[in-house]
Design an enzyme around this catalytic site. Structure first.
Site, PDB file in Angstrom:
ATOM      1  CB  CYS A 158      -2.420   7.217   5.560  1.00 22.54           C
ATOM      2  SG  CYS A 158      -1.509   7.489   4.037  1.00 22.54           S
ATOM      3  CB  CYS A 213      -1.285   4.112   8.725  1.00 22.66           C
ATOM      4  SG  CYS A 213      -1.865   2.924   7.511  1.00 22.66           S
ATOM      5  CB  CYS A 230       6.182   4.616   4.055  1.00 28.12           C
ATOM      6  SG  CYS A 230       6.768   6.297   3.954  1.00 28.12           S
ATOM      7  CB  CYS A 243      -0.927  -0.024   1.209  1.00 30.22           C
ATOM      8  SG  CYS A 243      -2.149   1.289   1.226  1.00 30.22           S
ATOM      9  CB  CYS A 244       3.845   2.277   2.001  1.00 33.20           C
ATOM     10  SG  CYS A 244       3.229   2.581   3.661  1.00 33.20           S
TER      11      CYS A 244
HETATM   12  S1  SF4 Z   1       0.521   4.867   5.468  1.00 34.67           S
HETATM   13 FE1  SF4 Z   1      -1.131   3.330   5.445  1.00 34.67          FE
HETATM   14  S2  SF4 Z   1      -2.755   4.061   4.036  1.00 34.67           S
HETATM   15 FE2  SF4 Z   1      -0.883   5.308   3.748  1.00 34.67          FE
HETATM   16  S3  SF4 Z   1       0.097   4.379   2.035  1.00 34.67           S
HETATM   17 FE3  SF4 Z   1       1.032   3.431   3.858  1.00 34.67          FE
HETATM   18  S4  SF4 Z   1      -0.226   1.618   4.368  1.00 34.67           S
HETATM   19 FE4  SF4 Z   1      -1.352   2.841   2.847  1.00 34.67          FE
END
Ligand code: SF4
Length: 260
Positions: free
Chosen positions: A214, A217, A243, A130-131
């Site tokens: 985010c 998170c 990330c 996701c990141c």
């Molecule tokens: S911080 Fe969380 S929602 Fe944002 S990109 Fe990373 S995993 Fe995805």
């Protein structure tokens, strides 16, 4: 957006020269290294801002040095409303246009279709996927054509950041120079600067969010907790709490549509 062409130029400094420069700037104010970067690289230089306290302080410094200094941000499409609000307030106060990069819609759609919207809670690999899709890939696009970029990293922020230099080759992208103007600042220095210069800041900081990412998170921290304890709080290994924006990491082991 500045017209700078798409091709990054190779760094004109060797790693040894950058180390010497960084050492020379170590005892100088943050504004000195920013002035050097603007003089040397603008418009092929930008701050990548997530609009946390450190970043808004750096935006204020940059704007005072050059109102045309570039600021880019990564809109993951999952930011808290308070982050969108502070972006607007910063743009209004300084009269700047923040350059916004968002994830590729197709990649997000495939990831969500295969793994669900909140895949990050299921495993570190899924969280890193996701990141990668929402942050790292958009950052790579944001950095196209830049020779140098800045971030609001501080050595005190995390165990993963204790060796950050004020000027260094980007550990994740060796064709670019990374500037960390407030690497040596304390949290108290950041807030003294914000208050002195009346810099707009993210309202979540007043609700015990020292580090803001985010929405799904990030949670507030309790008294005595590590400042980054609220980031990916369900993951217990502090060495994993990056990330991929600021560290060299292999590509995610999962693909958007990989079955697990
Ligand atoms: S911080 Fe969380 S929602 Fe944002 S990109 Fe990373 S995993 Fe995805």
């Amino acid at each position: 957006m500045a017209d700078i062409g798409a091709v990054s130029r190779a760094p004109v400094y060797s790693a040894d020269e950058l180390q010497a420069l960084s050492d020379a700037f170590e005892k100088k104010p943050a504004q000195a290294v920013l002035a050097w970067a603007l003089e040397r690289f603008h418009p092929r230089f930008a701050l990548s801002s997530s609009f946390g306290a450190e970043d808004v302080a750096v935006i204020d410094m940059l704007w005072r040095l050059n109102p045309k200094a570039r600021v880019v941000t990564l809109d993951t499409l999952r930011l808290p409303k308070e982050t969108y609000e502070v972006i607007e307030r910063i743009q209004d106060k300084y009269g700047i246009q923040v350059e916004v990069y968002r994830p590729q819609p197709q990649a997000v759609a495939e990831m969500v279709s295969q793994h669900g919207l909140n895949l990050m809670y299921e495993s570190i690999d899924k969280r890193k996927l996701c990141c990668h899709i929402r942050k790292v890939e958009p950052l790579e696009r944001a950095l196209v054509g830049l020779d140098a970029w800045a971030a609001g990293l501080r050595r005190q922020q995390a165990s993963t950041r204790t060796d950050v230099k004020k000027i260094e080759l980007d550990p994740a992208r060796p064709d670019k120079i990374k500037i960390n103007p407030i690497a040596d600042w304390t949290w108290e220095q950041v807030w003294a600067y914000i208050r002195e210069h009346q810099v707009p800041y993210n309202a979540l900081h007043d609700k015990n969010y020292p580090s803001i990412g985010c929405d799904p998170c990030t949670r507030p921290v309790r008294p005595g907790e590590d400042p980054r304890a609220g980031r990916w709080w369900w993951e217990l290994d502090p060495t994993q709490k990056e990330c991929g924006l600021h560290v060299a990491e292999p590509p995610p082991s999962l693909t958007p549509a990989a079955k697990t």
